[in-house]
Design a protein around this motif. Sequence first.
Motif, short mmCIF file in Angstrom:
data_model
loop_
_atom_site.label_atom_id
_atom_site.label_comp_id
_atom_site.label_asym_id
_atom_site.label_seq_id
_atom_site.Cartn_x
_atom_site.Cartn_y
_atom_site.Cartn_z
N HIS A 1 0.83 -1.21 0.00
CA HIS A 1 0.00 0.00 0.00
C HIS A 1 0.86 1.26 0.00
O HIS A 1 0.58 2.22 -0.73
N ALA A 2 1.91 1.25 0.81
CA ALA A 2 2.78 2.43 0.87
C ALA A 2 3.49 2.65 -0.46
O ALA A 2 3.65 3.80 -0.92
N TYR A 3 3.91 1.56 -1.08
CA TYR A 3 4.57 1.67 -2.38
C TYR A 3 3.62 2.28 -3.42
O TYR A 3 3.99 3.22 -4.14
N VAL A 4 2.39 1.77 -3.51
CA VAL A 4 1.43 2.29 -4.49
C VAL A 4 1.13 3.76 -4.24
O VAL A 4 1.11 4.57 -5.18
N LYS A 5 0.92 4.14 -3.01
CA LYS A 5 0.64 5.54 -2.69
C LYS A 5 1.82 6.44 -3.09
O LYS A 5 1.62 7.55 -3.59
N GLY A 6 3.03 5.93 -2.90
CA GLY A 6 4.20 6.71 -3.28
C GLY A 6 4.29 6.92 -4.78
O GLY A 6 4.60 8.02 -5.25
N VAL A 7 3.98 5.87 -5.56
CA VAL A 7 4.00 5.98 -7.02
C VAL A 7 2.96 6.98 -7.50
O VAL A 7 3.24 7.86 -8.32
N VAL A 8 1.74 6.86 -6.98
CA VAL A 8 0.67 7.75 -7.41
C VAL A 8 0.99 9.20 -7.07
O VAL A 8 0.83 10.11 -7.90
N THR A 9 1.47 9.44 -5.87
CA THR A 9 1.80 10.79 -5.44
C THR A 9 2.90 11.40 -6.30
O THR A 9 2.87 12.59 -6.62
N GLU A 10 3.85 10.57 -6.70
CA GLU A 10 4.95 11.06 -7.54
C GLU A 10 4.49 11.40 -8.95
O GLU A 10 4.96 12.36 -9.56
N ILE A 11 3.54 10.62 -9.49
CA ILE A 11 3.11 10.81 -10.87
C ILE A 11 2.14 11.96 -11.02
O ILE A 11 2.22 12.73 -11.99
N LEU A 12 1.22 12.12 -10.09
CA LEU A 12 0.25 13.21 -10.20
C LEU A 12 0.92 14.55 -9.90
O LEU A 12 1.92 14.61 -9.18
N PRO A 13 0.40 15.64 -10.45
CA PRO A 13 0.99 16.95 -10.18
C PRO A 13 1.01 17.28 -8.69
O PRO A 13 0.18 16.79 -7.92
N ASP A 14 1.97 18.11 -8.31
CA ASP A 14 2.08 18.51 -6.91
C ASP A 14 0.76 19.09 -6.41
O ASP A 14 0.14 19.93 -7.07
N GLY A 15 0.35 18.63 -5.25
CA GLY A 15 -0.86 19.15 -4.63
C GLY A 15 -2.13 18.43 -5.01
O GLY A 15 -3.17 18.64 -4.37
N PHE A 16 -2.09 17.57 -6.03
CA PHE A 16 -3.31 16.86 -6.44
C PHE A 16 -3.73 15.83 -5.38
O PHE A 16 -4.91 15.64 -5.14
N VAL A 17 -2.76 15.15 -4.78
CA VAL A 17 -3.05 14.19 -3.73
C VAL A 17 -3.03 14.93 -2.39
O VAL A 17 -2.09 15.66 -2.08
N SER A 18 -4.08 14.73 -1.60
CA SER A 18 -4.19 15.40 -0.31
C SER A 18 -4.80 14.46 0.71
O SER A 18 -5.10 13.29 0.41
N ASP A 19 -5.02 14.97 1.92
CA ASP A 19 -5.66 14.16 2.96
C ASP A 19 -7.09 13.79 2.58
O ASP A 19 -7.66 12.86 3.16
N ASP A 20 -7.66 14.52 1.63
CA ASP A 20 -9.03 14.24 1.21
C ASP A 20 -9.12 13.18 0.12
O ASP A 20 -10.22 12.73 -0.23
#
Length: 403
Positions: A215-234
Amino acid sequence: MRSDYLFTSESVSEGHPDKVSDQISDAIVDLFLAKDPEARVACETMTTTQRVILSGEIRGQGIMDADGNWAPGVEQEIEETVRGVVREIGYEQDGFHWQTLVFENHLHGQSVHIAQGVDASGNKDEGAGDQGIMFGFACDETPDLMPAPIDYSHKILHRLAEDRKSGVAPFLEPDSKSQVTLRYKDGKPVACTAVVVSTQHAPGYDEGEKEAELHAYVKGVVTEILPDGFVSDDTVWHINPTGTFEIGGPDGDAGLTGRKIIVDTYGGAAPHGGGAFSGKDPTKVDRSAAYITRYLAKNIVAAGLASRVTIQLAYAIGVSEPLSLYVDTHGTGTVDDAAIEDAIRGIAKLGGLTPRGIRTHLGLNKPIYRKSAAYGHFGRDVDGDHFPWERTDLVDDLKAALA
């Protein structure tokens, strides 16, 4: 057009059973085009537990003669090609293994009735390989002028595959799917509200510390690929929401060529015509006309003539010139849509948008298709080079025609 909304697109990996089938079909297209650039190929593939089945119709010099006899060595090359694709994807599982799977080849010669309607003869130009409608699309949401949700969905799975093959993520297996939901404000993507990633995994990665690692690996990949700020606590995450995903690929579900046409194109952000791409040589306008409409749409946006555009072409089997050309800039055009249509018709080097003109302009009679069969046919480069329909070398011609 609405300005504030949520939009979702999905992608599937190269190890998804339908995509395994697409890649095999396109590898056969490449094999035959390498032997005869004028080869006719319509190759369908079915994959299931420990089995790959080919069917369809073909014609070409050095491939099959008029009596339906294979040229020496070709049948062996076909089987080697199929097994090579499965090996490169990474399937070495008990339920689907490149070396031990059962292979059946049911390809046969092209119908002479289809051939007589499509081939050039006398004063008749080569006609379209079938009737149909084809759509192309481009928008300014990403650098490659693609809708953002499908672009990011592809990139997530491509990274997972790269990391699996390089050993960065050895717990991953080939079959996976992604889905990205973006929030649009004033017509532009501004945030990611939800992500779904389901990935086949090694035993044990469905509980405890190993599951947390995945899970941590997948979240890291997604966060890196999407533009800065797109992934948030929401952002809402669904990673392997069924729990366990050890059995996958053709062992988990049968695959067929041509079942992922929305994944192949624009993720639902634009219309799709009636036909799939993979397994077809470029005389089939299902493929070549979809490529030229994407090419035209991308050049229109790159030229600053619109920020969003949809193009439709229509053909009749055996007829060379398209029946219609339609341009819709969705209210974003800097000139009238009809003027863009006239400009396209007036650009001589496009060859009148005939099947042969399209193939000549884009250089489609080459073995370039296997790499298009996973992670989308549009909006990406392969090995540092764009597919020919992704070029933006028509910008100056369009500007000149509309000056």
